[in-house]
Design a protein around this motif. Sequence first.
Motif, mmCIF file in Angstrom:
data_model
loop_
_atom_site.group_PDB
_atom_site.id
_atom_site.type_symbol
_atom_site.label_atom_id
_atom_site.label_comp_id
_atom_site.label_asym_id
_atom_site.label_seq_id
_atom_site.Cartn_x
_atom_site.Cartn_y
_atom_site.Cartn_z
ATOM 1 N N MET A 181 3.311 -6.664 -1.916
ATOM 2 C CA MET A 181 2.828 -5.217 -1.914
ATOM 3 C C MET A 181 1.867 -5.252 -0.914
ATOM 4 O O MET A 181 2.002 -4.393 -0.013
ATOM 5 N N ASP A 182 1.136 -6.366 -0.825
ATOM 6 C CA ASP A 182 -0.322 -6.240 0.131
ATOM 7 C C ASP A 182 -0.007 -7.278 1.121
ATOM 8 O O ASP A 182 -0.641 -7.080 2.394
ATOM 9 N N PHE A 183 1.107 -8.152 1.071
ATOM 10 C CA PHE A 183 0.981 -9.246 2.160
ATOM 11 C C PHE A 183 2.233 -8.813 2.938
ATOM 12 O O PHE A 183 3.174 -8.747 2.462
ATOM 13 N N PHE A 184 1.881 -8.562 4.358
ATOM 14 C CA PHE A 184 2.944 -7.946 4.997
ATOM 15 C C PHE A 184 4.079 -9.182 5.353
ATOM 16 O O PHE A 184 3.910 -10.015 6.058
ATOM 17 N N LEU A 185 5.278 -8.726 4.954
ATOM 18 C CA LEU A 185 6.579 -9.435 5.244
ATOM 19 C C LEU A 185 7.718 -8.280 6.034
ATOM 20 O O LEU A 185 7.978 -7.485 5.041
ATOM 21 N N PRO A 186 7.899 -8.358 7.052
ATOM 22 C CA PRO A 186 8.725 -7.192 7.356
ATOM 23 C C PRO A 186 10.020 -7.051 6.901
ATOM 24 O O PRO A 186 10.445 -8.200 6.719
ATOM 25 N N THR A 187 10.624 -5.997 6.767
ATOM 26 C CA THR A 187 12.065 -5.677 6.310
ATOM 27 C C THR A 187 12.898 -5.592 7.595
ATOM 28 O O THR A 187 12.335 -5.602 8.789
ATOM 29 N N ALA A 188 14.051 -5.355 7.355
ATOM 30 C CA ALA A 188 15.145 -5.127 8.592
ATOM 31 C C ALA A 188 14.573 -4.065 9.125
ATOM 32 O O ALA A 188 15.068 -3.756 10.280
ATOM 33 N N MET A 189 13.902 -2.979 8.599
ATOM 34 C CA MET A 189 13.604 -1.733 9.270
ATOM 35 C C MET A 189 12.479 -1.913 10.297
ATOM 36 O O MET A 189 12.593 -1.206 11.448
ATOM 37 N N GLU A 190 11.597 -2.496 10.010
ATOM 38 C CA GLU A 190 10.389 -2.575 11.203
ATOM 39 C C GLU A 190 10.470 -3.802 11.935
ATOM 40 O O GLU A 190 9.937 -3.920 12.888
ATOM 41 N N THR A 191 11.583 -4.602 11.964
ATOM 42 C CA THR A 191 11.659 -5.874 12.561
ATOM 43 C C THR A 191 12.278 -5.646 13.900
ATOM 44 O O THR A 191 13.313 -5.069 13.798
#
Lengths: 806, 171
Positions: free
Chosen positions: A726-736
């Motif tokens: 929730m807090d540690f950023f792992l990008p999804t396909a949307m923002e990549t």
Amino acid sequence: MNDITLTREEREAKLEGLGCRRKRVEDIRFTQGKGNYVDDLKLPGMLHGDFVRSPYAHARIKSINKDAALKVPGVLAVLTAEDLKGVNLAWMPTLAGDVQMVLADGKVLFQGQEVAFVVATDRYAADDGVVAVDVEYEALPVLIDPFKALEPDAPVLREDIKDKMDGAHGPRRHPNHIFEWTVGDKELTDAAFSKAEVAIKELISYQRVHPSPLETCQCVCSFDKIKGELTIWGTFQAPHVIRTVVALIAKLPEQKIHVISPDIGGGFGNKVGAYPGYICAAVASIVTGKPVKWVEDRIENLTATSFARDYHMTAEIAATKEGKVTALRVHVLADHGAFDACADPSKWPAGFFNIVTGSYDFPTAYVSVDGIYTNKAPGGVAYRCSFRVTEAAYCIERAMDILAQKLGMDPAELRMKNFIKPEQFPYHSALGWEYDSGDYQTALNKALETVKYEDLRKEQAAKREAFRRGETREIMGVGVCFFTEIVGAGPSKNCDILGIAMFDSCEIRLHPTGAGIARMGTKSQGQGHETTYAQIIASEIGIPAEDITVEEGNTDTAPYGLGTYGSRSTPVAGAAIATAARKIKAKAQMIAAYRLEVHEDDLEWDVDGFRVKGLPEKFMSMKDICWAAYNSVPPGMEPGLEAVSYYDPPNMTYPFGAYVCVMDIDVDTGVYKVRRFYALDDCGTRINPMIIEGQVHGGLTEAFAIAMGQEIRYDETGNVLTGSFMDFFLPTAMETPHWETDYTVTPSPHHPIGAKGVGESPNVGGVPAFSNAVNDAFSFLGSTHIQMPHDFWRNWQAAKRLGVTG
Amino acid sequence: MTTPQIGKIHVTMTVNGTQVDGLVEPRLLLVHFIRENLQLTGTHIGCETSHCGACTVDLDGMSVKSCTVFAVQVDGANIMTIEGMANADGTLSALQEGFRMMHGLQCGFCTPGMIMRAHRLLKENPNPNEEEIRFGISGNLCRCTGYQNIVKAIQYAAAKLNGTEFKEAAE
């Protein structure tokens, strides 16, 4: 026998050797859910272990009461440090020469630290037991800010070594000081700065991040009391090293320890080290006589097992007015957390940070690194990079941009002006490395032409004018990065882990029908070794890749190797494959000569067999040689066709690349859009371009995550604020972003097939490219450096600070 | 402090076309029921907080993250996991083939969840464009591929299922 119906090209294609975009062997099982990961293992009578963890970052443990926990249905045992002392395992050595508590011994030093290990019949009962363990703490003053660690009145964290002022890497000057590591010529460098025409100085911080592979760290330990043998299935990037560590610290005979790394769900450096979970599961299995599984959850993973970076680098460059660099000086404050658990080669407490001169011809340089303790999770792992190389690349690539800004010079032009030139290779850097090969100018020129760099700068200038006129609220940044990595650790003369030289190994056995198996000392975590290693063999000895099984991860069957991290698989194990294959080929040539009744010097290699020179019809295929190896070898020769190679590399390899990132940022919201990202990589000889491109996509995505949002953040009392996805950023396909890949090929002169390694380049080069784009966007407003991560909020903060938004 | 004993509950469901049942604690997560009771270990656990999607299964025509559903909640449901995705003759389905052909996976840990999500996405939208695919799989995290080839894998499968030609190569 030669298949005369096939052309030479068709025979080559059939091999699926070097350069082939071969589809992956691994995918057949992975796409069907038939991978074999550690948590998939279920043994009869298997128990589950789970940790009681500290809620405090720094506290004394007054008492631990297990009574209630032991009454929980299903709970069989609760281990504490007191129990582990009985087997001398309350503490364990780290790979960095420090010691680390396995379970809290008297005090806790970071939030999430392992305090007790509950063993139960299933994972739910173990959780119930964890809740029922009653631990009384007395809170102590907390040290989170690394810049306060060495103050005279700072809380003393490591009471176990507070009077030991001689550390594993030389003298310590404060109880919270781990080491000072220096390299380079201080006098010469200081002198260059004193007469510098232009100089820059900037604190460049690389925040604490975490590799967070999708599969967490986990193991199953099974002790066979009758045989006195311990089998450990685990998520180990370096299974042989784990076996030796277990032998040394558990005092078990090494032949009675079997370490198996099955399929691994990503590693990125997280799975190199030895963690308390492994030790506790092993002890629990020995105590209970049953197999014990330990699987950390994601919160535990982000909070306790390893972190990366946390490097605070004060960089200075001296230069002439024309932009020729004359000296580099860097001081690093390195936050290692509560225990120095870096996974670096033994002699390198700051890894290979002295690659910080990058791609540039610095006449002199000096680096000093101070390692310090804080109340944070221990580690300092190489997260998708060779040891501290991404920190070094970020430091120099940011600093070069800052210098360009001061000189009023284009950052690409400044780089071009200072590049090490092709004729200077092998190049001896001011900080002690010998760069093997490179053609930086060609690579950067190709990148600049492809992205139409000059047009981008013109567009940027126009946009800046429009911004000043109030016609747009968007600013544009062009991030240029030219990185040089150092990978493939490493030559035994300067690289070891626990005293074991960092060679790697391959054993090839060919079967009578012309198929075979290659066993390796490395361990894939998604890199596709089963596919690419077979391609090297195919090209070397003419056996189709599909006829070669590649096996890794079983210490009983694989030759000893140091494992997969630091992009060392291709540079070191890849070389071992070629070397072993060439031994086989030499024997095959003798067999072919005997069978074709000629002298072996009269034979020449032709794709997949030997041909008699000048007599094209006299040919013996490798497949036929395999058969002959088992029934008609020359008199005096042993039958069989196999070889093993332990390859000690003569040097590291130095992959490089030119990356360009184009970004637009809205100053009122901080929202950025990556318009374009172009990555040119030169990893020497390319084994499987499809896999290389996949590695580059993945590494760039991790770089994007780090530069644009990822951070393991603590509050002032040591609470981890980023303990879940929730807090540690792992990008999804949307923002990549969309990735564009490109390449040049400058083979390594010392590697048997000229390959250099690629998996980590995009992370090393990607981070500065993104950060330079953000910083470039803001530079015309008077900013020299904005710290990562560049998320929307921080971009907006930067805009506010620079007075362009309310 | 001890946990009160709660009686076990009988659940029945159809998984990959086969009726299965079990006697489970009410707190047993569906993902553990699938992985441990049924021994279908293709469904993975990556975060336990429904962020990563490695545990995605198809449940009564919806993509569901099985780490945040109790087994007792799906009594009577029809579930498909990755083990039910291959064609009846054992060959790879269009999506599985697409992931392989387009290099849409590396470590393979997210792959089952990703394929299960893509399966439902293509049922909902048989011909998605890139943006729709990226949005459609945004509940599934991948740490290895950077998604670009996953998008292509899904496009490949869509084309194959629609009987059209997909010309692009993995990159």
